[in-house]
Design a protein around this motif. Structure first.
Motif, short mmCIF file in Angstrom:
data_model
loop_
_atom_site.label_atom_id
_atom_site.label_comp_id
_atom_site.label_asym_id
_atom_site.label_seq_id
_atom_site.Cartn_x
_atom_site.Cartn_y
_atom_site.Cartn_z
N LEU A 3 -7.69 1.26 -33.39
CA LEU A 3 -6.94 0.40 -34.29
C LEU A 3 -5.56 0.99 -34.52
O LEU A 3 -5.43 2.20 -34.73
CB LEU A 3 -7.65 0.26 -35.63
CG LEU A 3 -9.13 -0.13 -35.64
CD1 LEU A 3 -9.61 -0.26 -37.08
CD2 LEU A 3 -9.38 -1.40 -34.87
N PHE A 4 -4.53 0.15 -34.50
CA PHE A 4 -3.19 0.64 -34.79
C PHE A 4 -2.44 -0.42 -35.58
O PHE A 4 -2.90 -1.56 -35.71
CB PHE A 4 -2.45 1.01 -33.50
CG PHE A 4 -1.89 -0.16 -32.74
CD1 PHE A 4 -0.53 -0.40 -32.69
CD2 PHE A 4 -2.73 -1.03 -32.05
CE1 PHE A 4 0.00 -1.48 -31.99
CE2 PHE A 4 -2.22 -2.12 -31.34
CZ PHE A 4 -0.85 -2.35 -31.31
N ARG A 5 -1.30 -0.05 -36.12
CA ARG A 5 -0.46 -0.97 -36.86
C ARG A 5 0.96 -0.84 -36.34
O ARG A 5 1.40 0.25 -36.00
CB ARG A 5 -0.52 -0.70 -38.37
CG ARG A 5 -1.91 -0.93 -38.95
CD ARG A 5 -2.08 -0.43 -40.38
NE ARG A 5 -1.37 -1.23 -41.35
CZ ARG A 5 -0.35 -0.78 -42.08
NH1 ARG A 5 0.10 0.47 -41.93
NH2 ARG A 5 0.23 -1.56 -42.97
N ARG A 64 7.83 -0.18 -32.83
CA ARG A 64 7.49 0.95 -33.69
C ARG A 64 6.00 0.91 -34.04
O ARG A 64 5.44 -0.14 -34.36
CB ARG A 64 8.30 0.92 -34.98
CG ARG A 64 7.85 1.98 -36.01
CD ARG A 64 8.55 1.83 -37.34
NE ARG A 64 8.02 2.77 -38.33
CZ ARG A 64 7.02 2.49 -39.17
NH1 ARG A 64 6.44 1.29 -39.14
NH2 ARG A 64 6.59 3.40 -40.03
N ILE A 65 5.37 2.08 -34.01
CA ILE A 65 3.99 2.24 -34.42
C ILE A 65 3.97 2.79 -35.84
O ILE A 65 4.62 3.79 -36.15
CB ILE A 65 3.22 3.20 -33.48
CG1 ILE A 65 3.27 2.67 -32.04
CG2 ILE A 65 1.78 3.36 -33.95
CD1 ILE A 65 2.65 1.32 -31.86
N ASN A 111 5.55 8.59 -35.23
CA ASN A 111 6.77 9.02 -34.55
C ASN A 111 8.02 8.83 -35.40
O ASN A 111 9.14 8.88 -34.89
CB ASN A 111 6.91 8.26 -33.22
CG ASN A 111 5.70 8.48 -32.32
OD1 ASN A 111 5.29 9.62 -32.10
ND2 ASN A 111 5.12 7.41 -31.82
N ASP A 112 7.81 8.61 -36.70
CA ASP A 112 8.96 8.53 -37.61
C ASP A 112 9.54 9.93 -37.83
O ASP A 112 8.85 10.94 -37.66
CB ASP A 112 8.52 7.96 -38.97
CG ASP A 112 8.11 6.49 -38.88
OD1 ASP A 112 8.40 5.84 -37.86
OD2 ASP A 112 7.49 6.00 -39.85
N GLY A 184 -1.61 8.90 -37.08
CA GLY A 184 -1.76 8.11 -35.87
C GLY A 184 -1.30 8.86 -34.64
O GLY A 184 -1.10 10.07 -34.69
N PRO A 185 -1.28 8.13 -33.52
CA PRO A 185 -0.87 6.73 -33.35
C PRO A 185 -1.93 5.66 -33.60
O PRO A 185 -1.59 4.49 -33.72
CB PRO A 185 -0.42 6.69 -31.88
CG PRO A 185 -1.26 7.73 -31.21
CD PRO A 185 -1.42 8.83 -32.23
N TYR A 186 -3.20 6.04 -33.65
CA TYR A 186 -4.23 5.03 -33.86
C TYR A 186 -5.44 5.66 -34.53
O TYR A 186 -5.58 6.88 -34.61
CB TYR A 186 -4.65 4.38 -32.53
CG TYR A 186 -5.00 5.36 -31.43
CD1 TYR A 186 -6.23 6.04 -31.41
CD2 TYR A 186 -4.10 5.63 -30.39
CE1 TYR A 186 -6.54 6.95 -30.40
CE2 TYR A 186 -4.41 6.53 -29.39
CZ TYR A 186 -5.62 7.18 -29.39
OH TYR A 186 -5.94 8.08 -28.40
#
Length: 283
Positions: A3-5, A64-65, A111-112, A184-186
């Protein structure tokens, strides 16, 4: 299932990754939050995705993730949960889990940028395995803990050591600065995951700093869920961050801390990798 956003901060949409393909599932799910995990969201979503992959919108790789869980009720962290990390910080080996909280406002995408806080000179890194609660847990037996897990995520438990250790009071002050909880990434759901044997690593500017394995955890995931549930109710979406191995900046002689333009990359086997660039605070 992964799951990711995705999307701009504060406007993220839910998605699912199958293989290398990212699908937008916002037509089926409002968000990956407490309500989603508390119901039968995971099972229902998986069935919907499998039956509709041909028509689901795709998410491009340049999108963007965001963090894979919408802001949870709490982030509970476990301190000094690797023997070698306790030793490098000159702390005794814990006989019970050391528990502290991290403000949920610290959460950001994997990755922010990580923002070095105002007046900070000791911003540090910590690669950690985090567990997402999937079912309300109160006074849970260790043998039943697995029933309360929604999945696992990669977490960099950034810490400002002066705020944490030299300013009095509790650790939370050094753990909760904005951007100090990239997730994350997920989220990886737990089926088939050998959570007690996952490689974990972190580099700064390409140099290996942390290189360990979840097998080295003092207190394992099922025990932590059991233990914490004796003191507080764990709600769906809550996050438990299980501790970091040796190799943090504080442990070097002399210590090494982040400065603007440093690049931190980290990963856990099966949970993907993330990358943060350190930037100075700007008002």
């Amino acid at each position: 299932m992964k799951l990711f956003r995705f999307g701009e901060p504060g406007k993220e949409q839910p998605g699912v990754i199958i293989g290398d393909t990212k699908y937008d599932v916002s037509a089926f799910v409002k968000d990956f939050d407490e309500e989603f995990f508390a119901g039968n969201g995971l099972d229902e979503l998986w069935e919907l995705v499998l039956n509709n992959t041909a028509t689901l919108p795709l998410v491009s790789d340049d999108t963007r993730i965001g963090p894979p869980v919408k802001r949870p009720g709490k982030i509970i962290c476990i301190g000094l949960n690797f023997r070698d990390h306790a030793i490098e910080t000159n702390a005794p080996i814990p006989t019970e889990p050391i528990v502290f909280f991290k403000a949920t406002s610290a959460i950001c995408g994997p990755n922010d940028n990580v923002v070095i806080p105002k007046n900070s000179v000791k911003t540090d890194w910590e690669v950690e395995l985090a567990v997402v609660i999937g079912k309300k847990a109160s006074y849970v037996n260790e043998s039943d803990a697995h029933k309360h897990i929604a999945g696992y995520v990669l977490h960099n438990d950034y810490s400002e050591r002066e705020f944490q250790l030299e300013r009095g009071g509790q650790w939370v002050k050094g753990k909760s600065c904005d951007t100090f909880a990239p997730l994350g990434p997920y989220l990886l759901t737990p089926e088939g995951v050998d959570v007690d044997n996952l490689k974990m690593w972190l580099t700064v500017n390409g140099q290996i700093m942390q290189n360990s394995n979840t097998s080295q955890l003092i207190f394992k995931v099922p025990f932590l869920i059991h233990y914490l549930s004796q003191f507080m109710t764990l709600h769906p979406g809550d996050i438990i961050s299980t501790g970091t191995p040796h190799g943090v900046g504080l442990g070097f002689k002399p210590p090494i801390y982040l400065k603007p333009c440093d690049v931190v990359e980290l990963g856990i086997e099966g949970l993907g990798s993330s990358k943060q660039i350190a930037v100075a605070y700007k008002a």
